[in-house]
Scaffold this motif. Structure first.
Motif, mmCIF file in Angstrom:
data_model
loop_
_atom_site.group_PDB
_atom_site.id
_atom_site.type_symbol
_atom_site.label_atom_id
_atom_site.label_comp_id
_atom_site.label_asym_id
_atom_site.label_seq_id
_atom_site.Cartn_x
_atom_site.Cartn_y
_atom_site.Cartn_z
ATOM 1 N N PHE A 1 -7.638 39.175 -16.577
ATOM 2 C CA PHE A 1 -8.404 38.392 -15.612
ATOM 3 C C PHE A 1 -7.930 38.672 -14.181
ATOM 4 O O PHE A 1 -8.720 38.732 -13.251
ATOM 5 N N SER A 2 -6.627 38.853 -14.032
ATOM 6 C CA SER A 2 -6.048 39.105 -12.711
ATOM 7 C C SER A 2 -6.156 40.560 -12.281
ATOM 8 O O SER A 2 -5.763 40.912 -11.163
ATOM 9 N N LYS A 3 -6.639 41.408 -13.203
ATOM 10 C CA LYS A 3 -6.798 42.837 -12.936
ATOM 11 C C LYS A 3 -5.478 43.492 -12.525
ATOM 12 O O LYS A 3 -5.436 44.347 -11.627
ATOM 13 N N LEU A 4 -4.398 43.064 -13.200
ATOM 14 C CA LEU A 4 -3.090 43.656 -12.925
ATOM 15 C C LEU A 4 -2.976 45.052 -13.527
ATOM 16 O O LEU A 4 -2.156 45.863 -13.083
ATOM 17 N N LEU A 5 -3.784 45.304 -14.566
ATOM 18 C CA LEU A 5 -3.799 46.617 -15.199
ATOM 19 C C LEU A 5 -5.246 47.060 -15.383
ATOM 20 O O LEU A 5 -6.107 46.256 -15.748
ATOM 21 N N THR A 6 -5.508 48.319 -15.155
ATOM 22 C CA THR A 6 -6.843 48.859 -15.401
ATOM 23 C C THR A 6 -7.000 49.162 -16.888
ATOM 24 O O THR A 6 -6.016 49.192 -17.642
ATOM 25 N N ASP A 7 -8.221 49.421 -17.318
ATOM 26 C CA ASP A 7 -8.468 49.766 -18.720
ATOM 27 C C ASP A 7 -7.714 51.038 -19.111
ATOM 28 O O ASP A 7 -7.203 51.151 -20.231
#
Length: 313
Positions: free
Chosen positions: A27-33
């Motif tokens: 949710f926080s976009k700390l890691l990309t896919d």
């Protein structure tokens, strides 16, 4: 009754707290896919190897070897797979969904979600019985999944590549390596064994966080009926039947909870990737993983509370 409730809560809550952390990471976009994919590959190839190695190497094989449990687990997976290969084609006409449904119902997330259940109940030091079952169950999952998906896409089943993939599986390699060094009496120096143990201890938390961060919710409208059948089969029908038989045959204690870990946990995450690679209905496979994983928070709790109340473990 209250103590049984606490045991059930203690088995489930830590696991889903870690998954919630993973959801927060997403949710926080700390890691990309792409980064998640790389980390997931590292966990599979490195962390799981050392977890299996350390668990087997530091245990007493004579005390944890369970031939009856291994035979029952393997037999139950085999019978379940054969039944589904006969039954699913009778209720589903679409070949792209047949193999996916079979895989979703018989193949559980045993390693990532099953082993932590046993550890939360009996302690990390007592999971050798459970981890030894990985060497029996995981190869069967891999072989049967390929057979199911290839059969319904009209492909040829190539046994040698399947066996080669199983031999190269880091979990299988870790288990074999640990057992071999243990049997040969090879003493690993403490400064080396300690970091191996630390990696082993970190495996489950990291895997569950990555699991929580990897969920993708797709539209289920097009295959709602098939999805409901898979969820019901995986989380309710399969554990109800197989665990009842296990009780009749006298399985108790950690052996029985190991069977809950195998047959009561949600669909394996890898089933989604396999469906993509082998022309199955990947959307259905992905939703089976998401919905069974989410709902298993409730069903696993109920199974553990129910059987703990009955005094099975």
């Amino acid at each position: 009754m209250f103590s049984n409730f606490i045991v059930a809560i203690s088995a489930v809550i830590p696991m889903f707290c870690l998954m919630a952390i993973g959801a927060f990471v997403k949710f926080s976009k700390l890691l990309t896919d792409e980064e998640l994919s790389h980390i997931n590959r590292m966990v599979f190839r490195v962390f799981f190897f050392f977890m299996l190695f350390h668990s087997i190497y530091t245990t007493d094989l004579a005390a944890t070897f369970r031939p009856k449990l291994m035979l029952f687990g393997a037999g139950a997976v085999l019978v379940l797979f054969i039944f589904l290969m006969i039954f699913i084609p009778k209720i589903e006409k679409d070949n792209r969904r047949r193999g996916v449904m079979i895989q979703a119902i018989f193949r559980s997330n045993f390693v990532i979600m099953g082993v932590p259940i046993v550890a939360n109940i009996f302690g990390d030091e007592n999971i050798a019985v459970t981890t030894m079952m990985i060497a029996v169950i995981i190869p069967m999952y891999n072989i049967f999944a390929v057979i199911a998906l290839e059969t319904f896409r009209g492909g040829k089943i190539k046994l040698l590549p399947i066996l080669g993939g199983i031999i190269k599986n880091p979990m299988i390699l870790g288990a074999i390596s640990g057992a071999l060094l243990l049997e040969l009496g090879v003493q690993i120096p403490a400064p080396i064994l300690k970091p191996i143990g630390q990696i082993s201890a970190a495996t489950t938390p990291v895997a569950l966080i990555i699991l929580g961060a990897s969920f993708k919710l797709g539209s289920a409208q097009a295959h709602l009926s098939q999805l409901m059948k898979c969820v019901f089969g995986r989380l309710i029908l399969v554990p109800a039947v197989i665990l009842t038989v296990a009780i009749i045959l006298g399985f108790r204690g950690i052996d029985f909870v190991t069977l809950i870990a195998i047959f009561g946990t949600p669909c394996a995450i890898v089933s989604f990737a396999m469906a993509q690679q082998m022309d199955g209905d990947a959307d259905l496979a992905g939703n089976c993983v998401v919905f069974t994983s989410a709902l298993s928070c409730f069903t696993i709790f109920c199974w553990i509370l129910f059987f703990k109340t009955l005094g099975i473990f």
